[in-house]
Design an enzyme around this catalytic site. Structure first.
Site, PDB file in Angstrom:
ATOM      1  N   LYS A  15       0.824  -1.216   0.000  1.00 37.34           N
ATOM      2  CA  LYS A  15       0.000   0.000   0.000  1.00 37.34           C
ATOM      3  C   LYS A  15       0.860   1.268   0.000  1.00 37.34           C
ATOM      4  O   LYS A  15       0.552   2.233  -0.675  1.00 37.34           O
ATOM      5  CB  LYS A  15      -0.833   0.081   1.292  1.00 37.34           C
ATOM      6  CG  LYS A  15      -2.109  -0.665   1.285  1.00 37.34           C
ATOM      7  CD  LYS A  15      -2.906  -0.375   2.559  1.00 37.34           C
ATOM      8  CE  LYS A  15      -2.280  -0.899   3.811  1.00 37.34           C
ATOM      9  NZ  LYS A  15      -1.750  -0.051   4.772  1.00 37.34           N
ATOM     10  N   ARG A  90      -8.239   1.802  10.870  1.00 33.48           N
ATOM     11  CA  ARG A  90      -7.759   0.431  11.109  1.00 33.48           C
ATOM     12  C   ARG A  90      -8.647  -0.308  12.088  1.00 33.48           C
ATOM     13  O   ARG A  90      -8.266  -1.386  12.570  1.00 33.48           O
ATOM     14  CB  ARG A  90      -6.352   0.466  11.667  1.00 33.48           C
ATOM     15  CG  ARG A  90      -5.341   0.795  10.611  1.00 33.48           C
ATOM     16  CD  ARG A  90      -3.979   0.320  11.022  1.00 33.48           C
ATOM     17  NE  ARG A  90      -3.016   0.960  10.178  1.00 33.48           N
ATOM     18  CZ  ARG A  90      -1.771   0.561  10.046  1.00 33.48           C
ATOM     19  NH1 ARG A  90      -1.324  -0.453  10.709  1.00 33.48           N
ATOM     20  NH2 ARG A  90      -0.946   1.209   9.253  1.00 33.48           N
ATOM     21  N   ARG A 132      12.978  -5.748   5.294  1.00 33.67           N
ATOM     22  CA  ARG A 132      12.720  -4.412   4.723  1.00 33.67           C
ATOM     23  C   ARG A 132      13.708  -3.367   5.239  1.00 33.67           C
ATOM     24  O   ARG A 132      14.083  -3.357   6.407  1.00 33.67           O
ATOM     25  CB  ARG A 132      11.291  -3.999   5.094  1.00 33.67           C
ATOM     26  CG  ARG A 132      10.892  -2.626   4.644  1.00 33.67           C
ATOM     27  CD  ARG A 132       9.397  -2.466   4.577  1.00 33.67           C
ATOM     28  NE  ARG A 132       8.730  -2.534   5.866  1.00 33.67           N
ATOM     29  CZ  ARG A 132       7.428  -2.441   6.024  1.00 33.67           C
ATOM     30  NH1 ARG A 132       6.636  -2.309   4.974  1.00 33.67           N
ATOM     31  NH2 ARG A 132       6.882  -2.505   7.221  1.00 33.67           N
ATOM     32  N   ARG A 165      12.933  -0.293  10.309  1.00 33.46           N
ATOM     33  CA  ARG A 165      11.955   0.168  11.301  1.00 33.46           C
ATOM     34  C   ARG A 165      12.023  -0.658  12.570  1.00 33.46           C
ATOM     35  O   ARG A 165      12.201  -1.872  12.515  1.00 33.46           O
ATOM     36  CB  ARG A 165      10.545   0.058  10.711  1.00 33.46           C
ATOM     37  CG  ARG A 165      10.109   1.302   9.993  1.00 33.46           C
ATOM     38  CD  ARG A 165       8.836   1.117   9.246  1.00 33.46           C
ATOM     39  NE  ARG A 165       7.771   0.485  10.011  1.00 33.46           N
ATOM     40  CZ  ARG A 165       6.531   0.332   9.551  1.00 33.46           C
ATOM     41  NH1 ARG A 165       6.214   0.770   8.360  1.00 33.46           N
ATOM     42  NH2 ARG A 165       5.610  -0.254  10.288  1.00 33.46           N
ATOM     43  N   ARG A 176       1.400  -7.686  14.584  1.00 30.50           N
ATOM     44  CA  ARG A 176       0.733  -6.716  13.698  1.00 30.50           C
ATOM     45  C   ARG A 176      -0.274  -7.425  12.789  1.00 30.50           C
ATOM     46  O   ARG A 176      -1.336  -6.876  12.482  1.00 30.50           O
ATOM     47  CB  ARG A 176       1.781  -5.951  12.856  1.00 30.50           C
ATOM     48  CG  ARG A 176       2.468  -4.876  13.687  1.00 30.50           C
ATOM     49  CD  ARG A 176       3.806  -4.437  13.107  1.00 30.50           C
ATOM     50  NE  ARG A 176       3.752  -3.845  11.800  1.00 30.50           N
ATOM     51  CZ  ARG A 176       4.802  -3.743  10.987  1.00 30.50           C
ATOM     52  NH1 ARG A 176       5.992  -4.206  11.357  1.00 30.50           N
ATOM     53  NH2 ARG A 176       4.672  -3.175   9.820  1.00 30.50           N
TER      54      ARG A 176
END
Ligand code: AMP
Length: 219
Positions: A15, A90, A132, A165, A176
């Site tokens: 996204k 969310r 990532r 992150r 998550r």
């Protein structure tokens, strides 16, 4: 007509990359609650520090904190023609807050509102998260396994050191996903029932997904 585009999908579904591109394409601001919260944390504001304790566990930051941030941001002048909202709402509670915010901002004006759901095979997503890296300067996303930078840990474009992150560990990532399935996934049905949901096949290359997204936006 004002255009309001919101995006749903599991963590690391792509996204961020697509909405960044879309906001440039349409000339609307890209509003991403995860980044807004990380900016509050970096500034060490009171709300940022509270939010951090939830983010570090893979849970949602408190509704009040995110609602305030989003309410203020959507009221800014650059959102008058439209916005691309990534990562909000969310939860059902947040979806209802968004309806209130929009009612206040738009009144009886006609708005093109779309909720776009990134439908993706979730098996690969944990690896997308734990490998990532991103450039703190230009925001380009890399992946040590699937899309490494030319020089290890250095941005191809800016030459600065890439960052990982704090919540991109395997343990937090799993939490998550739990949070996503429990609290965010029910919004798919919520927006479907309102007749504003557009499902996009988010498997494949960035370009393939972008072409599908553009069809929805232009269709
Ligand atoms: P993201 O950058 O979208 O992956 O978000 C990172 C983290 O920020 C999430 O795991 C949540 O802890 C927090 N966060 C982002 N958006 C929201 C939101 N709308 N409501 C509550 N917490 C959020």
């Amino acid at each position: 007509m004002k255009r309001e585009l919101i995006f749903l999908g599991p963590p690391a579904c792509g996204k961020g990359t697509q909405t960044n591109h879309l906001s440039e394409y349409l000339g609307f601001p890209h509003i991403d609650t995860g980044s807004l919260l990380r900016a509050e944390i970096a500034k060490e504001t009171e709300d940022g520090l509270i939010a951090k304790s939830f983010i570090d566990k893979g849970h949602l930051a408190p509704v009040r904190i995110v609602g305030n941030i989003i309410g203020k941001r959507l009221a800014e002048k650059d959102c008058e023609a439209g916005f691309v909202l990534d990562g909000y709402p969310r939860s059902m509670e947040q979806a209802l807050i968004l309806e209130e915010i929009r009612e206040k901002l738009d009144g009886d004006n006609k708005v093109d509102f779309k909720a776009i759901y990134f439908d993706i095979d979730t098996k690969i997503l944990i690896e997308r998260i734990i490998y990532r890296q991103s450039c703190p300067k230009c925001g380009t996303i890399y992946n040590k396994k699937f899309k490494p930078s030319k020089v290890e840990n250095i941005c191809d474009i800016c030459g600065v050191e890439l960052k990982t992150r704090a919540d991109d560990t395997e343990e937090i990532a799993k939490e998550r996903f739990n949070t996503y399935y429990e609290q965010t996934a029910p919004l798919i049905e919520f927006y479907e029932n309102k007749g504003v949901l557009h499902k996009i096949d988010a498997n494949g290359s960035i370009e393939e997904v972008w072409n599908r997204l553009r069809k929805i936006i232009e269709g």
